[in-house]
Design an enzyme around this catalytic site. Structure first.
Site, PDB file in Angstrom:
ATOM      1  N   SER A  10       0.594  -1.338   0.077  1.00  0.00           N
ATOM      2  CA  SER A  10      -0.080  -0.467  -0.012  1.00  0.00           C
ATOM      3  C   SER A  10       0.984   0.925  -0.321  1.00  0.00           C
ATOM      4  O   SER A  10       1.821   1.358   0.435  1.00  0.00           O
ATOM      5  CB  SER A  10      -0.812  -0.148   1.157  1.00  0.00           C
ATOM      6  OG  SER A  10      -1.612   1.184   1.585  1.00  0.00           O
TER       7      SER A  10
ATOM      8  N   TYR B  11      -1.324  -0.538  10.573  1.00  0.00           N
ATOM      9  CA  TYR B  11      -1.574  -1.031   9.560  1.00  0.00           C
ATOM     10  C   TYR B  11       0.057  -1.029   8.568  1.00  0.00           C
ATOM     11  O   TYR B  11       0.530  -1.568   8.000  1.00  0.00           O
ATOM     12  CB  TYR B  11      -2.434  -0.076   8.526  1.00  0.00           C
ATOM     13  CG  TYR B  11      -3.125  -1.115   7.790  1.00  0.00           C
ATOM     14  CD1 TYR B  11      -2.869  -2.332   7.225  1.00  0.00           C
ATOM     15  CD2 TYR B  11      -2.858   0.365   6.763  1.00  0.00           C
ATOM     16  CE1 TYR B  11      -3.098  -2.217   6.137  1.00  0.00           C
ATOM     17  CE2 TYR B  11      -3.064  -0.352   5.424  1.00  0.00           C
ATOM     18  CZ  TYR B  11      -3.374  -1.599   4.500  1.00  0.00           C
ATOM     19  OH  TYR B  11      -3.302  -2.160   3.368  1.00  0.00           O
TER      20      TYR B  11
ATOM     21  N   LYS C 266       2.227  -3.465   6.265  1.00  0.00           N
ATOM     22  CA  LYS C 266       2.497  -4.224   5.317  1.00  0.00           C
ATOM     23  C   LYS C 266       4.113  -4.314   4.775  1.00  0.00           C
ATOM     24  O   LYS C 266       4.557  -4.808   4.267  1.00  0.00           O
ATOM     25  CB  LYS C 266       2.434  -3.339   4.732  1.00  0.00           C
ATOM     26  CG  LYS C 266      -0.076  -3.247   4.736  1.00  0.00           C
ATOM     27  CD  LYS C 266      -0.178  -4.428   4.635  1.00  0.00           C
ATOM     28  CE  LYS C 266      -0.271  -4.702   2.994  1.00  0.00           C
ATOM     29  NZ  LYS C 266      -1.576  -5.923   2.664  1.00  0.00           N
TER      30      LYS C 266
HETATM   31  P1  NAD Z   1     -10.722  -6.775   1.271  1.00  0.00           P
HETATM   32  O1  NAD Z   1     -10.767  -7.337   3.247  1.00  0.00           O
HETATM   33  O2  NAD Z   1     -11.759  -6.503   0.363  1.00  0.00           O
HETATM   34  O3  NAD Z   1      -9.655  -8.715   1.583  1.00  0.00           O
HETATM   35  C1  NAD Z   1      -9.243  -9.171   2.288  1.00  0.00           C
HETATM   36  C2  NAD Z   1      -9.015 -11.003   2.241  1.00  0.00           C
HETATM   37  O4  NAD Z   1      -8.967 -11.771   2.902  1.00  0.00           O
HETATM   38  C3  NAD Z   1     -10.653 -10.594   2.678  1.00  0.00           C
HETATM   39  O5  NAD Z   1     -12.024 -11.523   1.930  1.00  0.00           O
HETATM   40  C4  NAD Z   1     -10.373 -11.357   3.832  1.00  0.00           C
HETATM   41  O6  NAD Z   1     -11.968 -12.343   4.396  1.00  0.00           O
HETATM   42  C5  NAD Z   1      -9.185 -12.112   4.054  1.00  0.00           C
HETATM   43  N1  NAD Z   1      -9.106 -12.655   4.678  1.00  0.00           N
HETATM   44  C6  NAD Z   1      -8.192 -11.722   5.969  1.00  0.00           C
HETATM   45  N2  NAD Z   1      -7.862 -12.619   6.856  1.00  0.00           N
HETATM   46  C7  NAD Z   1      -7.641 -14.070   6.771  1.00  0.00           C
HETATM   47  C8  NAD Z   1      -6.784 -14.131   7.060  1.00  0.00           C
HETATM   48  N3  NAD Z   1      -6.438 -14.542   8.348  1.00  0.00           N
HETATM   49  N4  NAD Z   1      -6.682 -15.840   6.363  1.00  0.00           N
HETATM   50  C9  NAD Z   1      -7.284 -16.345   5.140  1.00  0.00           C
HETATM   51  N5  NAD Z   1      -8.185 -15.285   4.464  1.00  0.00           N
HETATM   52  C10 NAD Z   1      -7.774 -13.733   5.547  1.00  0.00           C
HETATM   53  O7  NAD Z   1      -9.394  -6.327   1.277  1.00  0.00           O
HETATM   54  P2  NAD Z   1      -8.431  -5.574  -0.511  1.00  0.00           P
HETATM   55  O8  NAD Z   1      -9.598  -3.825   0.070  1.00  0.00           O
HETATM   56  O9  NAD Z   1      -9.005  -6.348  -1.371  1.00  0.00           O
HETATM   57  O10 NAD Z   1      -7.309  -5.654   0.077  1.00  0.00           O
HETATM   58  C11 NAD Z   1      -6.264  -6.637  -0.512  1.00  0.00           C
HETATM   59  C12 NAD Z   1      -5.133  -6.255  -0.014  1.00  0.00           C
HETATM   60  O11 NAD Z   1      -4.500  -5.400  -0.849  1.00  0.00           O
HETATM   61  C13 NAD Z   1      -4.729  -6.429   1.409  1.00  0.00           C
HETATM   62  O12 NAD Z   1      -3.800  -6.727   1.917  1.00  0.00           O
HETATM   63  C14 NAD Z   1      -4.833  -4.595   2.052  1.00  0.00           C
HETATM   64  O13 NAD Z   1      -3.699  -4.468   3.035  1.00  0.00           O
HETATM   65  C15 NAD Z   1      -4.075  -4.457   0.266  1.00  0.00           C
HETATM   66  N6  NAD Z   1      -4.555  -2.873  -0.071  1.00  0.00           N
HETATM   67  C16 NAD Z   1      -5.738  -2.409  -0.157  1.00  0.00           C
HETATM   68  C17 NAD Z   1      -6.032  -1.382  -0.330  1.00  0.00           C
HETATM   69  C18 NAD Z   1      -7.759  -0.895  -0.831  1.00  0.00           C
HETATM   70  O14 NAD Z   1      -7.446   0.200   0.079  1.00  0.00           O
HETATM   71  N7  NAD Z   1      -8.708  -1.329  -0.740  1.00  0.00           N
HETATM   72  C19 NAD Z   1      -4.834  -0.515  -0.544  1.00  0.00           C
HETATM   73  C20 NAD Z   1      -3.038  -0.902  -0.631  1.00  0.00           C
HETATM   74  C21 NAD Z   1      -3.319  -1.906  -0.127  1.00  0.00           C
HETATM   75  C1  UD1 Z   2      -6.818   5.412   2.971  1.00  0.00           C
HETATM   76  C2  UD1 Z   2      -6.330   4.741   3.901  1.00  0.00           C
HETATM   77  C3  UD1 Z   2      -5.048   4.319   3.478  1.00  0.00           C
HETATM   78  C4  UD1 Z   2      -4.858   3.115   2.718  1.00  0.00           C
HETATM   79  C5  UD1 Z   2      -5.950   4.556   1.651  1.00  0.00           C
HETATM   80  C6  UD1 Z   2      -6.062   3.437   0.322  1.00  0.00           C
HETATM   81  C7  UD1 Z   2      -6.450   6.102   6.361  1.00  0.00           C
HETATM   82  C8  UD1 Z   2      -6.214   7.150   7.563  1.00  0.00           C
HETATM   83  N1  UD1 Z   2      -5.699   5.598   5.552  1.00  0.00           N
HETATM   84  O1  UD1 Z   2      -6.151   6.559   3.111  1.00  0.00           O
HETATM   85  O2  UD1 Z   2      -4.142   3.087   5.211  1.00  0.00           O
HETATM   86  O3  UD1 Z   2      -3.359   3.134   2.229  1.00  0.00           O
HETATM   87  O4  UD1 Z   2      -7.252   4.769   2.490  1.00  0.00           O
HETATM   88  O5  UD1 Z   2      -7.340   2.836   0.514  1.00  0.00           O
HETATM   89  O6  UD1 Z   2      -7.831   5.272   6.835  1.00  0.00           O
HETATM   90  N2  UD1 Z   2     -12.777  11.482   3.774  1.00  0.00           N
HETATM   91  C9  UD1 Z   2     -13.751  12.276   3.700  1.00  0.00           C
HETATM   92  N3  UD1 Z   2     -15.137  12.159   4.286  1.00  0.00           N
HETATM   93  C10 UD1 Z   2     -14.581  10.158   4.674  1.00  0.00           C
HETATM   94  C11 UD1 Z   2     -13.953   9.353   4.084  1.00  0.00           C
HETATM   95  C12 UD1 Z   2     -11.855   9.998   3.215  1.00  0.00           C
HETATM   96  O7  UD1 Z   2     -13.755  13.718   3.319  1.00  0.00           O
HETATM   97  O8  UD1 Z   2     -15.911  10.345   4.843  1.00  0.00           O
HETATM   98  C13 UD1 Z   2     -11.578  12.069   2.743  1.00  0.00           C
HETATM   99  C14 UD1 Z   2     -10.053  11.991   3.819  1.00  0.00           C
HETATM  100  O9  UD1 Z   2      -9.926  13.196   4.607  1.00  0.00           O
HETATM  101  C15 UD1 Z   2      -8.844  12.106   1.956  1.00  0.00           C
HETATM  102  C16 UD1 Z   2      -9.677  11.280   0.732  1.00  0.00           C
HETATM  103  O10 UD1 Z   2     -11.132  11.280   1.125  1.00  0.00           O
HETATM  104  O11 UD1 Z   2      -8.953  12.905   2.366  1.00  0.00           O
HETATM  105  C17 UD1 Z   2      -9.658  10.237   0.838  1.00  0.00           C
HETATM  106  O12 UD1 Z   2      -9.594   8.934   1.652  1.00  0.00           O
HETATM  107  P1  UD1 Z   2      -9.607   7.230   2.044  1.00  0.00           P
HETATM  108  O13 UD1 Z   2     -10.621   6.665   1.235  1.00  0.00           O
HETATM  109  O14 UD1 Z   2      -9.744   7.455   3.650  1.00  0.00           O
HETATM  110  O15 UD1 Z   2      -8.359   6.877   1.907  1.00  0.00           O
HETATM  111  P2  UD1 Z   2      -6.900   7.242   2.307  1.00  0.00           P
HETATM  112  O16 UD1 Z   2      -7.367   8.521   2.924  1.00  0.00           O
HETATM  113  O17 UD1 Z   2      -6.350   8.427   0.994  1.00  0.00           O
END
Ligand code: NAD
Ligand code: UD1
Length: 358
Positions: A148, A172, A176
């Site tokens: 991330s 978190y 990562k």
């Molecule tokens: P998500 O929660 O939708 O998917 C994660 C999946 O992992 C879920 O289905 C959950 O049930 C499963 N899981 C959690 N713990 C587990 C365990 N102990 N054993 C087996 N399965 C388990 O999240 P996502 O948005 O799809 O994110 C996937 C990955 O991408 C994560 O590692 C997250 O840190 C990373 N990531 C997500 C975002 C985002 O904003 N969505 C941004 C940057 C990185």
């Molecule tokens: C979040 C996570 C970050 C993760 C990233 C990508 C936090 C503090 N950080 O960051 O770890 O890598 O998502 O998935 O959660 N906002 C509003 N109102 C809301 C929600 C968000 O104004 O109800 C604003 C926030 O202040 C920010 C922007 O929208 O400026 C995006 O927010 P968000 O979707 O939470 O993503 P990140 O802050 O980038």
């Protein structure tokens, strides 16, 4: 909005007959039922891979597996397990002989990680070590990890390149980064290559609206919250601060369509070289403000999404977006869906599934 919607071209552009046969080998996908994992499974199936997925449904629903099969035209194999159960994972590896791994399984709520850091170290780092243990000695030759942009913390300069110093500010983010380092060290010991993919802000959904993001409880992230307001589940969006040093005073982020992100994983599998483990940012390289997103989402929905300006959220960086040069060079990939596409597809999902997968 000046951006135009692109035609709906998502879903697996199958490139040959191999898309039906799975002739490109089997990919072990952890967290396959999750938001990004489910979209990636569809792209993998459409590009000629077989998939064996694992998940413990901690943050996902079983029905997503049926929807993956429906959209891709063939199913994935699936085993319900916790990735910290090394023996169960090893059995999956023995039974399915994957040649690649994409590791999505993990916990991702920043606030929860502050409250329960041990849980995050256990799943995100302990789970990753368990997975590395389970594939040791196997035929896995490629490893792709979901990292991330949160590992950069509040960067001093944008756009963020892969050499921008890492300085995560939450448990978190630290888990990562620790998982990245464990994977890089593991890959250096064997004939296996891979990528540590640092995602920016994934939003949107498959254009069918059949799968999408289904956060548990109150969404932390902007797009899911805005769309839940639009569908009537919540009254108003709180915009966290309009006194930042940006054009409209709200924070700027790099939102990326989840299907572009999923396709980035297929590109990463195909680009991986033995014995190398590169960090790559996956974003669009474009920044959008919170109000840009609210306006684009309102246009997609067809009615203004109510919002109010409230105080800043602690820990928010003012501006963060990716430099995407390395992704283009190493993966031959770039994200090309627009904010209009992201909002249209997220709304397709939210409007057809107002209460998520329930
Ligand atoms: P998500 O929660 O939708 O998917 C994660 C999946 O992992 C879920 O289905 C959950 O049930 C499963 N899981 C959690 N713990 C587990 C365990 N102990 N054993 C087996 N399965 C388990 O999240 P996502 O948005 O799809 O994110 C996937 C990955 O991408 C994560 O590692 C997250 O840190 C990373 N990531 C997500 C975002 C985002 O904003 N969505 C941004 C940057 C990185
Ligand atoms: C979040 C996570 C970050 C993760 C990233 C990508 C936090 C503090 N950080 O960051 O770890 O890598 O998502 O998935 O959660 N906002 C509003 N109102 C809301 C929600 C968000 O104004 O109800 C604003 C926030 O202040 C920010 C922007 O929208 O400026 C995006 O927010 P968000 O979707 O939470 O993503 P990140 O802050 O980038």
């Amino acid at each position: 909005m000046s951006e135009q919607a692109k035609p709906n071209t998502d879903t697996a552009s199958p490139d040959t007959a191999s898309s039906e046969t799975g002739s490109r080998g089997t990919v072990l996908v952890t967290g396959a039922a999750g938001y990004i994992g489910s979209h990636t499974c569809i792209e993998l199936l459409g590009n000629g891979y077989n998939v064996v997925g694992v998940d413990n449904f901690d943050n996902s629903e079983r029905v997503v597996l049926e929807r993956i099969a429906e959209l891709a035209g063939r199913p994935i194999s699936f085993v319900e397990l916790d990735i910290r159960d090394t023996e169960a994972l090893r059995t999956v590896v023995t039974d399915h002989s994957p040649t690649s791994v994409i590791h999505f399984a993990g916990l991702k709520a920043v606030g929860e990680s502050v409250e329960f850091p041990e849980k995050y170290w256990s799943v995100n780092v302990g789970g990753t070590l368990s997975l590395l243990d389970a594939i040791a000695g196997s035929d896995v030759a490629t490893f792709v990890f979901s990292s991330s942009c949160t590992v950069y913390g509040d960067p001093a300069e944008v756009p963020v390149t892969e050499t921008t110093p890492v300085a995560p500010i939450s448990p978190y983010g630290r888990t990562k980064l620790a998982a990245e380092r464990a994977i890089a060290d593991h890959l250096s010991t064997r004939d296996c290559g891979g990528f540590l993919l640092r995602y920016f802000n994934p939003v949107g959904a498959h254009s069918s609206g059949r799968i999408g993001e289904d956060p548990v409880g109150v969404p932390n992230n902007l797009m899911p919250f805005a769309m839940q307001v639009a569908v009537g589940r919540r009254e108003s969006l709180a915009v966290f601060g309009n006194d930042y040093d940006t054009a409209d005073g709200t924070c700027i982020r790099d939102y990326i369509h989840v299907v572009d992100l999923a396709q980035g994983h297929v590109a990463a599998l195909q680009a991986a070289q033995k014995s190398s483990c590169d960090v790559v940012n996956l974003g669009t390289g474009r920044g959008s403000s919170v109000l840009d997103v609210v306006n684009a989402a309102s246009e997609a929905v067809g009615t203004p999404i109510p919002y109010e300006i409230v105080d800043r959220r602690a820990g928010d960086a003012a501006v963060i977006f990716a430099d995407t040069t390395k992704a283009t060079e190493l993966l031959g990939w770039q994200a090309d869906r627009t904010m209009v596409d992201m909002c249209r597809d997220h709304w397709a999902w939210q409007s057809q599934n107002p209460n998520g997968y329930q």
